[in-house]
Design a protein around this motif. Structure first.
Motif, PDB file in Angstrom:
ATOM      1  N   VAL A  72       4.074   3.713   6.144  1.00 43.89           N
ATOM      2  CA  VAL A  72       4.646   3.649   7.636  1.00 43.89           C
ATOM      3  C   VAL A  72       5.612   4.832   7.549  1.00 43.89           C
ATOM      4  CG1 VAL A  72       5.919   2.586   9.422  1.00 43.89           C
ATOM      5  CG2 VAL A  72       3.770   1.590   8.625  1.00 43.89           C
ATOM      6  N   TRP A  73       5.618   5.560   8.746  1.00 41.97           N
ATOM      7  CA  TRP A  73       6.559   6.596   8.827  1.00 41.97           C
ATOM      8  C   TRP A  73       7.153   6.046  10.510  1.00 41.97           C
ATOM      9  CZ3 TRP A  73       4.621  12.158  10.808  1.00 41.97           C
ATOM     10  CH2 TRP A  73       5.701  12.997  10.948  1.00 41.97           C
ATOM     11  N   ALA A  74       8.340   6.074  10.280  1.00 46.02           N
ATOM     12  CA  ALA A  74       9.185   5.439  11.394  1.00 46.02           C
ATOM     13  C   ALA A  74      10.372   6.238  11.784  1.00 46.02           C
ATOM     14  CB  ALA A  74       9.692   3.991  11.250  1.00 46.02           C
ATOM     15  N   ASP A 127      14.942  -3.594  -1.016  1.00 50.28           N
ATOM     16  CA  ASP A 127      13.244  -3.380  -1.046  1.00 50.28           C
ATOM     17  C   ASP A 127      12.659  -4.849  -1.098  1.00 50.28           C
ATOM     18  OD1 ASP A 127      13.649  -0.672  -0.938  1.00 50.28           O
ATOM     19  OD2 ASP A 127      13.646  -0.405  -3.191  1.00 50.28           O
ATOM     20  N   PRO A 128      11.658  -5.067  -0.384  1.00 49.84           N
ATOM     21  CA  PRO A 128      10.932  -6.350  -0.482  1.00 49.84           C
ATOM     22  C   PRO A 128       9.883  -6.248  -1.727  1.00 49.84           C
ATOM     23  CG  PRO A 128       9.636  -4.843   1.240  1.00 49.84           C
ATOM     24  CD  PRO A 128      11.187  -4.214   0.752  1.00 49.84           C
ATOM     25  N   PHE A 129       9.555  -7.391  -2.099  1.00 46.57           N
ATOM     26  CA  PHE A 129       8.681  -7.609  -3.101  1.00 46.57           C
ATOM     27  C   PHE A 129       7.190  -6.694  -2.944  1.00 46.57           C
ATOM     28  CE2 PHE A 129       5.075  -9.149  -5.529  1.00 46.57           C
ATOM     29  CZ  PHE A 129       5.816  -9.805  -6.650  1.00 46.57           C
ATOM     30  N   GLY A 130       6.860  -5.882  -3.784  1.00 46.04           N
ATOM     31  CA  GLY A 130       5.938  -5.198  -3.854  1.00 46.04           C
ATOM     32  C   GLY A 130       5.960  -3.836  -2.823  1.00 46.04           C
ATOM     33  N   GLY A 131       7.218  -3.466  -2.546  1.00 49.47           N
ATOM     34  CA  GLY A 131       7.288  -2.381  -1.675  1.00 49.47           C
ATOM     35  C   GLY A 131       8.635  -1.600  -1.960  1.00 49.47           C
ATOM     36  N   GLU A 132       8.705  -0.552  -1.205  1.00 43.40           N
ATOM     37  CA  GLU A 132       9.930   0.153  -1.140  1.00 43.40           C
ATOM     38  C   GLU A 132      10.360   0.972   0.174  1.00 43.40           C
ATOM     39  OE1 GLU A 132      11.451   4.062  -3.729  1.00 43.40           O
ATOM     40  OE2 GLU A 132       9.644   3.084  -4.329  1.00 43.40           O
ATOM     41  N   ILE A 133      11.628   0.970   0.529  1.00 43.04           N
ATOM     42  CA  ILE A 133      12.111   1.869   1.395  1.00 43.04           C
ATOM     43  C   ILE A 133      12.537   3.019   0.838  1.00 43.04           C
ATOM     44  CG2 ILE A 133      13.913   2.133   3.401  1.00 43.04           C
ATOM     45  CD1 ILE A 133      14.123  -1.353   2.994  1.00 43.04           C
ATOM     46  N   ALA A 134      11.861   4.210   1.227  1.00 42.11           N
ATOM     47  CA  ALA A 134      12.281   5.535   0.756  1.00 42.11           C
ATOM     48  C   ALA A 134      13.745   5.695   1.187  1.00 42.11           C
ATOM     49  CB  ALA A 134      11.333   6.796   1.261  1.00 42.11           C
ATOM     50  N   ARG A 135      14.544   6.482   0.250  1.00 39.89           N
ATOM     51  CA  ARG A 135      15.997   6.518   0.607  1.00 39.89           C
ATOM     52  C   ARG A 135      16.170   7.976   0.288  1.00 39.89           C
ATOM     53  NH1 ARG A 135      18.045   1.143   1.429  1.00 39.89           N
ATOM     54  NH2 ARG A 135      16.633  -0.476   0.579  1.00 39.89           N
ATOM     55  N   PRO A 186      17.919   5.011   4.352  1.00 37.27           N
ATOM     56  CA  PRO A 186      16.682   5.196   4.638  1.00 37.27           C
ATOM     57  C   PRO A 186      16.073   6.279   5.252  1.00 37.27           C
ATOM     58  CG  PRO A 186      17.385   3.052   5.290  1.00 37.27           C
ATOM     59  CD  PRO A 186      18.650   3.881   4.904  1.00 37.27           C
ATOM     60  N   THR A 187      15.077   6.881   4.720  1.00 38.31           N
ATOM     61  CA  THR A 187      14.618   8.265   5.065  1.00 38.31           C
ATOM     62  C   THR A 187      13.541   8.202   6.376  1.00 38.31           C
ATOM     63  OG1 THR A 187      12.757   8.411   3.611  1.00 38.31           O
ATOM     64  CG2 THR A 187      14.945   9.275   2.786  1.00 38.31           C
ATOM     65  N   GLY A 188      12.948   6.991   6.559  1.00 33.86           N
ATOM     66  CA  GLY A 188      11.935   6.895   7.555  1.00 33.86           C
ATOM     67  C   GLY A 188      10.571   6.466   7.133  1.00 33.86           C
ATOM     68  N   PHE A 189      10.411   6.575   5.786  1.00 34.35           N
ATOM     69  CA  PHE A 189       9.241   6.189   5.160  1.00 34.35           C
ATOM     70  C   PHE A 189       9.106   4.955   4.454  1.00 34.35           C
ATOM     71  CE2 PHE A 189       5.847   6.346   1.770  1.00 34.35           C
ATOM     72  CZ  PHE A 189       4.935   6.388   2.373  1.00 34.35           C
ATOM     73  N   PHE A 190       8.106   4.066   4.505  1.00 38.37           N
ATOM     74  CA  PHE A 190       8.114   2.669   3.988  1.00 38.37           C
ATOM     75  C   PHE A 190       6.860   2.584   3.192  1.00 38.37           C
ATOM     76  CE2 PHE A 190      10.936   2.747   7.661  1.00 38.37           C
ATOM     77  CZ  PHE A 190      11.906   1.894   7.422  1.00 38.37           C
ATOM     78  N   TYR A 191       7.144   2.262   1.969  1.00 41.70           N
ATOM     79  CA  TYR A 191       5.937   2.060   0.833  1.00 41.70           C
ATOM     80  C   TYR A 191       5.235   0.796   0.842  1.00 41.70           C
ATOM     81  CZ  TYR A 191       7.381   6.416  -1.768  1.00 41.70           C
ATOM     82  OH  TYR A 191       7.636   7.709  -1.783  1.00 41.70           O
ATOM     83  N   GLU A 192       4.068   0.571   0.840  1.00 40.63           N
ATOM     84  CA  GLU A 192       3.297  -0.685   0.754  1.00 40.63           C
ATOM     85  C   GLU A 192       3.952  -1.864   1.561  1.00 40.63           C
ATOM     86  OE1 GLU A 192       0.559  -0.789  -0.661  1.00 40.63           O
ATOM     87  OE2 GLU A 192       0.446   0.886  -1.889  1.00 40.63           O
ATOM     88  N   SER A 193       4.521  -2.936   0.823  1.00 35.68           N
ATOM     89  CA  SER A 193       4.607  -4.069   1.626  1.00 35.68           C
ATOM     90  C   SER A 193       5.785  -3.678   2.558  1.00 35.68           C
ATOM     91  CB  SER A 193       5.150  -5.213   0.729  1.00 35.68           C
ATOM     92  OG  SER A 193       6.206  -5.050  -0.169  1.00 35.68           O
ATOM     93  N   ALA A 194       6.955  -2.682   2.243  1.00 36.15           N
ATOM     94  CA  ALA A 194       7.855  -2.471   3.110  1.00 36.15           C
ATOM     95  C   ALA A 194       7.555  -2.231   4.421  1.00 36.15           C
ATOM     96  CB  ALA A 194       9.004  -1.214   2.462  1.00 36.15           C
ATOM     97  N   SER A 195       6.261  -1.609   4.478  1.00 40.80           N
ATOM     98  CA  SER A 195       5.814  -1.049   6.080  1.00 40.80           C
ATOM     99  C   SER A 195       5.847  -2.354   6.876  1.00 40.80           C
ATOM    100  CB  SER A 195       4.240  -0.778   5.770  1.00 40.80           C
ATOM    101  OG  SER A 195       4.180   0.340   4.908  1.00 40.80           O
TER     102      SER A 195
END
Length: 538
Positions: A149-151, A167-175, A181-190
């Protein structure tokens, strides 16, 4: 018996015989009362019978999409589509132009299908490009794989995401380099964003579902499997589905698959409460892994371009391992998302363990996607009675074959073994086909073309990518109808054109068995009958 509707033509494909045949289909109420092979339909035609006559156009069972995220698919049809963007700035501008057309200038702005892999610089986007246009309005844009997700800053403010958010399990907040946080959320971080962005009133959900059904009717889709779990929870309100069913609004049969890791007592109650000819809740679904292009699919051998990386689990796999036998015992068929060969093995292991514990039963468990599979695991589908549920359009992730990222991430040897569709069809004895909408559009013709040719849109590679895994037109269409019905244990009610089955029918503007495969792209549906009613006609 005098029929309400008779459809006749020279090319009827009943999903049983290998080749189409001339004849007719007679319908009374919502059931097929006769399928005539080369016979005269006159005994079924009365003064009030509606007769539809077709020449060499293909008459077949309605398509059953075995893998759709129903609410998100409706959103995909409703909100801005960013698939054509070639850069972050172009995508942000497309969102701005879309937002300018909206009457509501305060709520969430939602969009789909951007993909940095297709952009000129192939760099992940940031909140700044959205903040420029939307400083005070939240934006949530799901990428083409629906695994990111891009936010913008306002969306993160609403979601309470800060530099201190873990970061949640199975995900990552791009920094960035400063930890912001840059605004991109990987996998479960979405799910941190979609938990707030994807909240709808019942009336809003109905509007979204109606938009989906309008498109589905145009595509000849008369049934679907609604895989509901997303990273923030189930998507799709069963009360809304049921109300639309009671009001006679549903023009697709919905087979909902809520969260395997949710409250199974609740799902059992739903199974009893929501059980009609058009709505069932008899399956459960969860993610085992992500996708290989982002190194989140679980693989048996390390990624070619990321030594030491074997992918990540998007969930607590121990919890899934424990939940599968419990679901099996309760009679729920389980659908496990698997894009890597390791996750496929894990899923098969979990099913085998469930059968060992409680014995074989009516469950039709499935592995969803099956992009990669080790040779030793292939026969286990037949041994365990597991249904491979696939989406052939995923074969062509990029427009050009030369831009296909699988050769970089997996290496040529593994890449050339991906999507073993023919092996799965032959070994399992059944294949269920779907679209994975909104990851791709739910046009069946994309799936048919890709399954038959295994070509990218530039016509490469010559002869098709891994051509031994091509499916015939018969195999694809049977899988898209009977195979999907089998996957939900309803092959005795639907999925073929046979006497006594539901009158769910699609008529294609050409005989797909008789045309050059390139023509499949141009094919369209000219008539859709669902539950005996004409729901689309061109």
């Amino acid at each position: 018996m005098i029929a309400d509707l008779v459809i006749k033509g020279n090319a009827i494909f009943d999903s049983v015989a290998v080749d189409p045949f001339p004849g007719f289909v007679a319908i009374k109420g919502n059931k097929i009362v006769e399928v005539g092979k080369g016979t005269d339909p006159s005994p079924y035609i009365g003064a009030d019978t509606v007769v539809k006559s077709y020449g060499d156009q293909l008459i077949m069972a309605g398509f059953h999409d075995s893998h759709t995220h129903l609410l998100m698919a409706g959103m995909f049809k409703t909100y801005v589509n960013l698939a054509d963007a070639k850069s972050e700035e172009e995508a942000a501008l497309m969102v701005k132009e879309y937002a300018d057309t909206l009457e509501d200038n305060t709520g969430w702005i939602r969009g789909f299908s951007w993909y940095h892999v297709f952009w000129d610089n192939k760099t992940l986007p940031t909140k700044e490009s959205l903040d420029k246009y939307f400083p005070d309005r939240p934006v949530c844009l799901v990428n083409a794989e629906a695994h990111g997700v891009w936010a913008n800053s306002k969306a993160m403010e609403i979601a309470g995401v800060t530099r201190d958010t873990p970061d949640p399990f199975g995900g990552e907040i791009a920094r960035d380099e400063d930890g912001e946080p840059t605004g991109f959320f990987y996998e479960s971080a979405s799910g941190l964003i979609t938990k707030y962005a994807f909240i709808f009133t019942p009336e809003e959900e109905k509007t979204i579902i109606r938009e989906y059904m309008k498109g589905a009717a145009r595509y000849g889709i008369t049934a679907l499997n609604d895989v509901q779990p997303y990273f923030h929870g189930n998507m799709g309100n069963l009360d809304v589905y049921s109300q639309m069913d009671r009001d006679g609004e549903l023009t697709v049969r919905i087979h909902a698959a809520p969260d395997l890791l949710g409250d199974l007592d609740q799902v059992e109650a739903w199974r009893e409460k929501y059980r009609s000819e058009k709505l069932r809740v008899e399956m459960l679904k969860q993610f085992l892994d992500g996708v290989s292009t982002t190194h989140t699919a679980l693989v048996l051998e390390e990624y070619a371009d990321a030594p030491g990386n074997y992918g990540i689990s998007l969930n607590d796999t121990e919890a899934i391992k424990n939940a599968v036998p419990e679901a099996h015992k309760r009679g729920f068929s389980v659908k496990l998302h698997s894009c890597g060969d390791k996750s496929a093995r894990m899923g098969l292991d979990y099913y085998e363990n469930a059968i060992r514990m409680y014995g074989k039963n009516k469950c039709r468990h499935a592995i969803e996607h099956v992009e990669m599979l080790s040779d030793e695991d292939l026969p286990r589908f037949a041994e365990l009675g597991v249904v491979p549920s696939v989406q052939p359009e995923h074969v062509a992730l990029t427009q050009k074959f030369s831009e296909n990222p699988y050769f970089d991430t997996l290496g040529k040897e593994r890449a050339d073994k991906t999507w073993p569709l023919k092996d799965l069809y032959d070994t399992a004895g059944v294949l269920a086909i779907g679209s994975d909408c909104p990851v791709v559009d739910n046009s069946p013709f994309l799936e048919i073309y890709r399954g038959v040719t295994r070509l990218h849109n530039d016509g490469e590679p010559k002869g098709g990518w891994n051509p031994t895994q091509k499916l015939s037109v018969y195999e694809v269409l049977r899988s898209y109808t009977y195979g999907s019905a089998y996957g939900v244990s309803r092959e005795n009610e639907m999925g073929t054109l046979e006497k006594g089955k539901f009158a769910d029918i699609a008529v294609i503007d050409r005989n797909l068995f008789a045309v050059d495969p390139q023509e499949i792209f141009d094919a369209k549906v000219i008539l859709t009958v669902m539950d005996g009613n004409i729901v689309f006609e061109d």
